[in-house]
Design a protein around this motif. Sequence first.
Motif, PDB file in Angstrom:
ATOM      1  N   PHE A 104       0.836  -1.207   0.000  1.00 18.45           N
ATOM      2  CA  PHE A 104       0.000   0.000   0.000  1.00 18.45           C
ATOM      3  C   PHE A 104       0.867   1.252   0.000  1.00 18.45           C
ATOM      4  O   PHE A 104       0.653   2.177  -0.799  1.00 18.45           O
ATOM      5  N   LEU A 105       1.865   1.277   0.870  1.00 21.23           N
ATOM      6  CA  LEU A 105       2.727   2.465   0.955  1.00 21.23           C
ATOM      7  C   LEU A 105       3.490   2.691  -0.343  1.00 21.23           C
ATOM      8  O   LEU A 105       3.661   3.825  -0.781  1.00 21.23           O
ATOM      9  N   ILE A 106       3.931   1.579  -0.968  1.00 19.06           N
ATOM     10  CA  ILE A 106       4.693   1.724  -2.211  1.00 19.06           C
ATOM     11  C   ILE A 106       3.786   2.264  -3.322  1.00 19.06           C
ATOM     12  O   ILE A 106       4.161   3.187  -4.051  1.00 19.06           O
ATOM     13  N   MET A 121       0.997   4.055  -3.010  1.00 21.54           N
ATOM     14  CA  MET A 121       0.704   5.471  -2.747  1.00 21.54           C
ATOM     15  C   MET A 121       1.940   6.331  -3.010  1.00 21.54           C
ATOM     16  O   MET A 121       1.837   7.426  -3.558  1.00 21.54           O
ATOM     17  N   GLY A 122       3.109   5.807  -2.631  1.00 22.21           N
ATOM     18  CA  GLY A 122       4.348   6.545  -2.860  1.00 22.21           C
ATOM     19  C   GLY A 122       4.578   6.796  -4.339  1.00 22.21           C
ATOM     20  O   GLY A 122       4.991   7.887  -4.742  1.00 22.21           O
ATOM     21  N   ILE A 124       2.246   7.026  -6.650  1.00 22.41           N
ATOM     22  CA  ILE A 124       1.292   8.054  -7.084  1.00 22.41           C
ATOM     23  C   ILE A 124       1.799   9.445  -6.695  1.00 22.41           C
ATOM     24  O   ILE A 124       1.693  10.402  -7.456  1.00 22.41           O
ATOM     25  N   ILE A 125       2.399   9.539  -5.504  1.00 24.45           N
ATOM     26  CA  ILE A 125       2.903  10.840  -5.050  1.00 24.45           C
ATOM     27  C   ILE A 125       4.106  11.281  -5.885  1.00 24.45           C
ATOM     28  O   ILE A 125       4.236  12.432  -6.269  1.00 24.45           O
ATOM     29  N   ILE A 126       4.994  10.337  -6.165  1.00 23.28           N
ATOM     30  CA  ILE A 126       6.244  10.665  -6.872  1.00 23.28           C
ATOM     31  C   ILE A 126       6.021  10.886  -8.361  1.00 23.28           C
ATOM     32  O   ILE A 126       6.718  11.672  -8.997  1.00 23.28           O
TER      33      ILE A 126
END
Lengths: 313, 316
Positions: free
Chosen positions: B47-49, B51-52, B54-56
Amino acid sequence: MESKNNWKAWLYLAPVLILLAVFTFYPIINTVYVSFLKDYNYTTGTHSGFAWFDNYVAVLTPYSELGGAMYEKVMKIALPNTLLITIITVPLSIIISMVIALTLNSIKILKKFFQTVFFMPYVTNAIAIGMVFSVIFSTDYGIFNNLLGVQNLAWIYRTSASDTVNYWRALFAICFYIIWHSLPYKILIFLGGLQNIDAQYYDAAKIDSAPKWKIALKITVPLLSPQILYMMITSFIGSFKEYNSVIGLFGKDGGNFDVNTGPSTMQTMVFFIYDQVDKNNVHYASAASIFLFLIIMAFTVIQNKVSKKRVHY
Amino acid sequence: MRDEKFKYAADTSDYVLALAGSESSTEKKQRISKITHIISLVITYAFLIIMGIIIIFPFYWMIITSLKEGEEIKQLQQTFFPQVIRWENYTEAFNRLNFGVLLRNTLLVGIISTLGTLITTILAAYAFARLNFKGRDLVFTFLLGSMMIPGEMMVISNYISVSRLGWTASSNIVGNFAAMIVPFWVSIFYIYLLRQNFKQIPNELYLAAKVDGKSDWEFLWKVMVPLAMPTLTTIFILKLMGAWNSYVWPNLIASGNSNVYLITNGLRETFSTADNPNDYGAQMAATVVVTVPLLLLFIFFRKYIMRGVGRAGIKG
């Protein structure tokens, strides 16, 4: 501390108080005053008497002398846009940022790294990144269409005269951008709130071997309720004032959409206000800004009232 | 809050009973809990990867596109790495932006408004934190309350004020800059931030300075300000970033005069609304030029920025 400090203290405060008086307190009163004036000319300071609430009527009702042009812009474009953006982005960004904060809080390895990554959108220029998003959502050569496996789907701009941008697609694009941009701040605040939660709550739950999701839902979220309320109020206010994201994504005219699908542009309330300043209609801009202020006040009061029962301090 | 705690404790008492099961099933349970632990860890990081990414991604796409040739940008199938790297996009961006002028204007406005803010903030925060005077708490509460009022209401009147002063006339360049600087010499939020910091400085220092015969003024600049340096750095950085990102007010003041544009105005005006894929390379190079200084500040002052921003929410 002796009382002779008295007048000295006011000297220390003088710069701030003078600046605030000139650039904050006087303007508030003056804006209210100007909003009641008829045909105010800001360069000369002249006006033709008091219009009282006519400026408000002109901005908000279709039966104004202006043939409803301003009414259309506020009631059919700016207000629906602002409300839709608010209703969509506020809850979604709060939920997403809370889930990210909870997940971040539960890990140890790479925690700092992820925290830094998730904070990056905060240190960006809203106009610059808005332009990046408009390239990502580009009609003919956009990576977003590419990833969806479609071609020529217009999200932001028309590329030819026959093209049309569906309003709801444009709304999706701007909400996506606003949420992306607003996550870092919220994650940071939630992480701060999580750190303040007394560890004994978790120890109790651990002894009882309650499942993780249940701990999150029944202990963590209720204990975060002060932060949730704070986020709700500040992001409601923030999204009612959305402006830079519109300029960044859709350009200075705020877009041009198919009128059969919704409002013809993504102009917001603040967009309307600055547009009126630009057109020298400062009295209309003032009336609209006070209208916006009243909406924000009403929402804040309602939220405070409703949440009083639900927030655990 | 106390009631809540007991409620949940009661809720979960079933689990305690469940744990007190037979000896043989404990090992099995441990293995199951180990497996669920690993699964939940995988889900968490996945999940964190995601979302990360999408952010990056917008940052990545901005940089990649800024290096692509026009032909490659117009391929129907987008490439995730430029086939030919075209640095000329950057030369073009710098030239078209008139970057030297924009940078000069932004730094001028940013630094002078930041220094002014620091001075007014230090003085006011000191008065609120250390000095005793009638109506102190009342004035402070009043100032905090005024933060609620939306800035748009002031922008209109301030625009009227500065234009009546002749500061918006395109011939009056000094006036234009004054209009971009002077109204921003005060920030209630930073006063609040610094006051909290000043209050943490022990009173003994103040009394000791008094015994040494130091005046309030000397104590402020020789003791308080050096001790509050981290907070002052935070204010400096955040304020500078604010100038770099400001768009609305300078846009009103400049009203089309590109000599006094700040960086964000220059960016928006140079690359206007038209959707022109041939222009994407230079356009993204320009956004990189605007974004990179911010990211550099973030890298070097991460601690200061995050602390200042995070402080806002503590009151709850």
